[in-house]
Design an enzyme around this catalytic site. Sequence first.
Site, short mmCIF file in Angstrom:
data_model
loop_
_atom_site.label_atom_id
_atom_site.label_comp_id
_atom_site.label_asym_id
_atom_site.label_seq_id
_atom_site.Cartn_x
_atom_site.Cartn_y
_atom_site.Cartn_z
N SER A 175 0.82 -1.20 0.00
CA SER A 175 0.00 0.00 0.00
C SER A 175 0.86 1.26 0.00
O SER A 175 0.33 2.36 -0.08
CB SER A 175 -0.93 -0.01 1.21
OG SER A 175 -0.25 -0.43 2.36
N HIS A 196 -2.43 -2.89 -6.43
CA HIS A 196 -2.93 -2.55 -5.10
C HIS A 196 -4.45 -2.56 -5.00
O HIS A 196 -5.13 -1.70 -5.55
CB HIS A 196 -2.37 -1.16 -4.70
CG HIS A 196 -2.77 -0.74 -3.34
ND1 HIS A 196 -3.07 0.55 -3.01
CD2 HIS A 196 -2.94 -1.45 -2.20
CE1 HIS A 196 -3.39 0.63 -1.73
NE2 HIS A 196 -3.32 -0.59 -1.22
N GLU A 240 -5.35 0.09 -7.79
CA GLU A 240 -4.29 1.00 -8.21
C GLU A 240 -3.21 0.19 -8.92
O GLU A 240 -2.76 -0.83 -8.37
CB GLU A 240 -3.65 1.69 -7.00
CG GLU A 240 -4.35 2.95 -6.56
CD GLU A 240 -3.63 3.64 -5.41
OE1 GLU A 240 -3.34 4.83 -5.53
OE2 GLU A 240 -3.36 2.98 -4.38
N ASN A 286 -3.78 6.12 -0.59
CA ASN A 286 -3.27 6.26 0.78
C ASN A 286 -2.56 7.59 1.02
O ASN A 286 -2.47 8.05 2.15
CB ASN A 286 -2.34 5.10 1.13
CG ASN A 286 -3.15 3.86 1.41
OD1 ASN A 286 -4.23 3.94 1.99
ND2 ASN A 286 -2.65 2.71 1.00
N1 CAA Z 1 -17.00 -9.98 0.75
C1 CAA Z 1 -18.13 -9.99 0.02
N2 CAA Z 1 -19.13 -9.12 0.20
C2 CAA Z 1 -19.00 -8.23 1.20
C3 CAA Z 1 -17.84 -8.14 2.01
C4 CAA Z 1 -16.82 -9.08 1.74
N3 CAA Z 1 -15.68 -9.08 2.44
N4 CAA Z 1 -17.99 -7.14 2.89
C5 CAA Z 1 -19.20 -6.58 2.64
N5 CAA Z 1 -19.79 -7.25 1.62
C6 CAA Z 1 -21.08 -6.93 0.99
C7 CAA Z 1 -22.26 -7.23 1.89
O1 CAA Z 1 -22.67 -8.57 1.78
C8 CAA Z 1 -23.31 -6.28 1.36
O2 CAA Z 1 -23.87 -6.82 0.19
P1 CAA Z 1 -25.40 -6.50 -0.25
O3 CAA Z 1 -25.38 -5.05 -0.63
O4 CAA Z 1 -25.63 -7.42 -1.39
O5 CAA Z 1 -26.21 -6.78 0.97
C9 CAA Z 1 -22.49 -5.05 0.95
O6 CAA Z 1 -21.14 -5.53 0.77
C10 CAA Z 1 -22.49 -3.99 2.02
O7 CAA Z 1 -22.04 -4.55 3.26
P2 CAA Z 1 -22.78 -4.38 4.65
O8 CAA Z 1 -24.26 -4.21 4.43
O9 CAA Z 1 -22.32 -5.48 5.54
O10 CAA Z 1 -22.16 -3.11 5.31
P3 CAA Z 1 -22.06 -1.64 4.79
O11 CAA Z 1 -23.18 -1.24 3.91
O12 CAA Z 1 -21.80 -0.90 6.03
O13 CAA Z 1 -20.75 -1.65 3.88
C11 CAA Z 1 -18.41 -1.50 3.56
C12 CAA Z 1 -19.55 -2.17 4.33
C13 CAA Z 1 -18.55 -1.85 2.06
C14 CAA Z 1 -17.13 -2.06 4.11
C15 CAA Z 1 -18.54 0.06 3.73
O14 CAA Z 1 -18.65 0.39 5.10
C16 CAA Z 1 -17.39 0.81 3.13
O15 CAA Z 1 -17.33 1.03 1.93
N6 CAA Z 1 -16.44 1.24 3.98
C17 CAA Z 1 -15.24 1.96 3.56
C18 CAA Z 1 -14.22 0.97 3.06
C19 CAA Z 1 -12.99 1.64 2.56
O16 CAA Z 1 -12.82 2.86 2.58
N7 CAA Z 1 -12.04 0.82 2.11
C20 CAA Z 1 -10.77 1.29 1.64
C21 CAA Z 1 -9.80 1.17 2.74
S1 CAA Z 1 -8.22 1.76 2.23
C22 CAA Z 1 -7.48 0.46 1.55
O17 CAA Z 1 -7.97 -0.64 1.51
C23 CAA Z 1 -6.15 0.77 1.01
C24 CAA Z 1 -5.02 0.45 1.89
O18 CAA Z 1 -3.98 0.15 1.35
C25 CAA Z 1 -5.06 0.59 3.36
#
Ligand code: CAA
Length: 291
Positions: A119, A140, A152, A190
Amino acid sequence: MEIQSVGIIGAGQMGNGIAHVMALAGYDVMLNDISQDALDAAVARIEKNLGRQVGGGKISADDATAAIGRIQTVLDLPRLGSCDLVIEAATENETIKNKIFETLLPHLGPETILTSNTSSISITRLASRTDRPEKFMGFHFMNPVPVMQLVELIRGIATDEPTYKACKEVVRRLNKTAASAEDFPAFIVNRILMPMINEAVYTLYEGVGNVQSIDQSMKLGANHPMGPLELADFIGLDTCLAIMNVLHDGLADTKYRPCPLLTKYVEAGWLGRKSQRGFYDYRGETPVPTR
Ligand code: CAA
């Protein structure tokens, strides 16, 4: 070159998500880790997440079964040498990553593309330690991998065009969107996201708000799906700190200094969801703010 088989090193949070989406897109996957327990846990997690997608009507039960059938777990790292594409998704530690490449390199086919899901670590520097800097790049994914649309793609200084094109085609086949980033500390996502999270920790540290008010403010006031502290716990506080250090060291600007409170949480081993405690305590039914 057409990619058919993908080797993934590291079966943790990112590795299992990458194996999931690759298998679902029809690639033959070899998933590697250092313990069978980690591999078994990853397959169980993939089955569970595929089940969520089946439940949500996004894929069929047959698609899920076929995807699981395409994933082979492998304890012996050199076996990944037969893959067309290798994605390293081990822990965010340059020494460990270099060691993995050193073990794998003598077994790689001459055409194999080698990538890292890092990352923030310099792709050019990682590539320079391998025998194929022109066939090395950053690949990424975002967490959770099955849900997030972006990948990315980061070219090192030596990465050649066929390698970039082949990786771009993989992203297309995954039905995701590629963003091309230059190889500077923490790339695009990031570089922007981590200073925001770090600033949220400073906001907590200086008592401007508490965990709940900070998260609520950004969720309701900026329409973020998760508050910054909840998101930090989700990513892992050790990973957030490692990325801030890469920005601070690599860009030599004090605006990237990690918040002492973030360092304190990591020192305590309160790393977020994975250790059940971070800015929230996850040991009960509902997460409870720790400040
Ligand atoms: N695998 C498959 N499906 C998943 C899943 C997974 N691991 N996690 C969630 N889902 C699905 C759920 O089943 C749900 O599907 P439906 O719409 O069909 O019901 C959908 O995704 C939404 O999930 P939830 O209803 O459980 O929860 P939510 O609506 O609160 O969404 C989230 C969860 C998608 C994680 C949302 O909170 C979100 O987008 N959060 C921000 C995530 C983010 O910013 N990620 C980037 C981080 S930075 C990074 O990764 C880079 C790095 O290098 C650090």
